[in-house]
Design a protein around this motif. Structure first.
Motif, short mmCIF file in Angstrom:
data_model
loop_
_atom_site.label_atom_id
_atom_site.label_comp_id
_atom_site.label_asym_id
_atom_site.label_seq_id
_atom_site.Cartn_x
_atom_site.Cartn_y
_atom_site.Cartn_z
N LEU A 54 40.95 32.92 40.57
CA LEU A 54 41.73 33.81 40.85
C LEU A 54 41.61 35.04 40.40
N SER A 57 38.67 36.80 41.84
CA SER A 57 39.13 37.68 43.30
C SER A 57 40.01 38.96 42.81
N TYR A 58 40.74 38.88 41.67
CA TYR A 58 41.38 39.90 41.32
C TYR A 58 40.56 40.86 40.78
N ASN A 61 38.70 42.51 44.05
CA ASN A 61 39.73 42.84 44.89
C ASN A 61 40.94 43.47 44.66
N THR A 63 43.51 41.91 43.98
CA THR A 63 44.54 41.16 44.49
C THR A 63 44.16 39.70 44.12
N TYR A 64 45.16 38.81 44.11
CA TYR A 64 44.72 37.53 44.13
C TYR A 64 44.53 36.77 45.33
N ASP A 65 43.66 35.77 45.51
CA ASP A 65 43.48 34.98 46.82
C ASP A 65 43.94 33.71 46.43
N SER A 67 44.62 31.64 48.63
CA SER A 67 44.06 30.71 49.75
C SER A 67 43.11 29.86 49.21
#
Length: 130
Positions: A54, A57-58, A61, A63-65, A67
């Protein structure tokens, strides 16, 4: 002349069986406790892996993914979904809580009878279990 008989008497055999029974009665609960703690440790390790993914990804991007966890598990986790269900709860885009819900009954152990959680700050609950 009397001949000496060789072999095991019924009484000797019953004593051996009783001793094995007592040892088993003492050892099995301890063994079972260690197995359950092993499940918990595995779930906690997977929760840390999820947190690292997580945060990665943050970083990439902004933002947290969320999924990465689906159907109570994740693709890179070692956890058995029959032992713990993994999920991510988020109230806003900048916070999350990773939850590991035990799928078995554990008596007399607060760490095994409650959900394990880990938030975006690295704080886990119940605190005594981390």
């Amino acid at each position: 002349m009397m001949t000496k008989q060789k072999g095991v008497t019924l009484i000797e055999m019953l004593i051996v069986v009783a001793i094995i029974g007592v040892i088993s009665a003492v050892a099995y609960p301890s063994y079972q406790s260690y197995v359950l703690k092993g499940y918990r440790t595995q779930a906690m390790g997977d929760m840390v892996k999820i947190q690292l993914a997580l945060e990665e990804s943050y970083t990439q991007n902004s933002t947290y993914d969320f999924s990465i966890v689906s159907a109570s598990t994740c693709s890179f986790c070692d956890n058995d979904p029959n032992k713990y269900h993994l999920s991510i709860s988020s109230t806003n885009p900048n916070t999350y809580t990773i939850i590991a819900e035990p799928q078995f009954q554990a008596n007399n152990d607060s760490c095994l009878s409650n959900d394990l959680t880990l938030n975006q700050n690295g704080k886990g609950t119940p605190a005594s279990c981390w």
